[in-house]
Design a protein around this motif. Structure first.
Motif, PDB file in Angstrom:
ATOM      1  N   SER A 131     -12.895  74.141 -77.372  1.00 39.44           N
ATOM      2  CA  SER A 131     -13.434  73.863 -78.702  1.00 39.44           C
ATOM      3  C   SER A 131     -12.640  74.613 -79.755  1.00 39.44           C
ATOM      4  CB  SER A 131     -14.904  74.284 -78.794  1.00 39.44           C
ATOM      5  OG  SER A 131     -15.017  75.701 -78.739  1.00 39.44           O
ATOM      6  N   LYS A 132     -12.809  74.204 -80.990  1.00 45.88           N
ATOM      7  CA  LYS A 132     -12.162  74.887 -82.104  1.00 45.88           C
ATOM      8  C   LYS A 132     -12.594  76.349 -82.159  1.00 45.88           C
ATOM      9  CE  LYS A 132     -11.795  74.830 -87.149  1.00 45.88           C
ATOM     10  NZ  LYS A 132     -12.209  74.168 -88.405  1.00 45.88           N
ATOM     11  N   PRO A 136     -10.875  69.671 -82.533  1.00 41.40           N
ATOM     12  CA  PRO A 136     -12.228  69.892 -81.981  1.00 41.40           C
ATOM     13  C   PRO A 136     -12.234  70.280 -80.505  1.00 41.40           C
ATOM     14  CG  PRO A 136     -12.240  67.974 -83.410  1.00 41.40           C
ATOM     15  CD  PRO A 136     -10.807  68.378 -83.271  1.00 41.40           C
ATOM     16  N   ASP A 137     -11.198  69.824 -79.739  1.00 41.31           N
ATOM     17  CA  ASP A 137     -11.157  70.157 -78.310  1.00 41.31           C
ATOM     18  C   ASP A 137     -10.416  71.467 -78.034  1.00 41.31           C
ATOM     19  OD1 ASP A 137      -8.548  69.441 -78.802  1.00 41.31           O
ATOM     20  OD2 ASP A 137      -8.438  67.874 -77.270  1.00 41.31           O
ATOM     21  N   GLY A 138     -10.020  72.188 -79.097  1.00 41.19           N
ATOM     22  CA  GLY A 138      -9.367  73.476 -78.933  1.00 41.19           C
ATOM     23  C   GLY A 138      -7.857  73.427 -78.921  1.00 41.19           C
TER      24      GLY A 138
END
Length: 345
Positions: free
Chosen positions: A148-149, A79-81
């Motif tokens: 982000s993703k 989720p945080d990339g």
């Protein structure tokens, strides 16, 4: 000979080739050997064979080195990339902690990053030193602005993209070479150097010999197919494993007597020992308890051959590896002595 071999090792280690993505290094070997007059042939799995005609074509030899390395794949985009990774080959997460890496996207674009524990910062995480190094806790920090993703996906990264590790190849003044992926690019360089020398000398081999650069050894099935029925001896040139209870060192050639697949052919092993003693080549006999090779893969596939395994002694296998020019030279000398020798009894 050793200087050119070391140059080849450096060139090979700096070409990313995790198992499953080996086309670039195979092309390098193909193009290099083609300039020496050879006609290398790719097989359907992507490996490369160079056939050299010898005096005896009824009894033949097969010699291999593998050019695929350890690596990884994108398992998921977090989720945080950042990236979750899945390992390719038999190694441990702790061996790649802190390593620079490259993500090879489907489009051909490459993106760099660093493999880290999620709980790396000691100023934030109480368990930074004790948390398990595993798939859940380790991640790739990308060298891109992404939080982000969705932003990571826009970079072109997706599940299944290959990840290669920075080799950091270094030659020291004391004769050591330290790098990732010496397993098995040391051996590939030795075989390439032999073929380059042979092309100039044209001293005919006693037996027709196939030089095979395999590309799936790290996952267990490197050189197990396309073995001509006339082949009677199969030699895998791979790394010699060092550690507790091991005799292998960085200054001699290691002759494997047994690995996880069982004993290697006794007659062929004795032949290697005799060649070393006759040619004053330093050697060690050893057992590799958690190991498999192209030759053992061929035996599992049903090849009716005498199989052997030799290689340079390499410290810290499947991590940040090291060997010495002494061991590279000893292995090169045994390969040459063997290829010009008569068949083992």
């Amino acid at each position: 000979m050793t200087d050119k071999t070391m140059t080849l090792i450096t060139e090979l280690t700096n070409i990313p080739s995790p198992t499953g993505q080996t086309r670039e290094v195979i092309t390098f070997i193909h193009d290099t050997l083609s300039t020496y007059g050879y006609q290398p042939a790719r097989d359907n799995k992507g490996g490369l064979t160079v056939a050299v005609q010898g005096k005896n074509n009824q009894q033949q030899r097969y010699i291999t080195a593998h050019i695929d390395t350890l690596g990884a794949m994108v398992r998921a985009i977090k989720p945080d990339g950042r990236l979750k990774i899945d390992l390719v080959g038999g190694f441990r997460f702790n061996s790649i902690e802190g390593e620079y890496c490259t993500i090879h996207t489907q489009s051909g674009k490459t993106i760099t990053g660093t493999i880290l524990m999620h709980q790396t910062s000691v100023h934030v995480y109480k368990d930074a030193g004790t948390a398990e190094r595993n798939q859940e806790n380790m991640e790739v920090r990308l060298d891109e602005k992404t939080f982000s993703k969705e932003e990571t996906e826009k970079l072109g990264i997706q599940v299944g993209d290959f990840i290669s590790f920075e080799p950091r190849t270094c030659l020291t003044d004391s004769g050591f070479i330290k790098s990732r992926h010496l397993d098995d690019k040391v051996s590939a360089a030795i075989l390439m150097r032999f073929l380059m020398t042979y092309a100039k000398d044209q001293t005919e081999l006693p037996y027709t010999t196939y030089f095979y650069f395999s590309n799936n050894e790290e996952i267990g099935y490197g050189g197990n197919a396309n073995i001509p029925k006339e082949v009677v001896e199969y030699l895998a040139v791979d790394m010699g494993a060092m550690g507790d209870d091991q005799q292998t060192d960085e200054h001699s050639v290691s002759i494997c007597v047994k690995d996880a697949s069982g004993p290697y052919h006794l007659g062929l092993r004795n032949h290697f020992v005799q060649l070393c003693e006759q040619n004053h080549i330093p050697y060690q006999l050893d057992i590799y308890p958690y190991y498999g090779s192209d030759a053992s893969a061929a035996m599992r596939a049903g090849a009716d051959v005498k199989h052997g395994l030799i290689g340079a002694g390499i410290d810290a296998s499947h991590a940040f590896e090291r060997t010495h020019t002494d061991s590279v030279k000893a292995t090169s000398n045994l390969v040459t002595a063997y290829l010009y020798s008569q068949l083992s009894i």
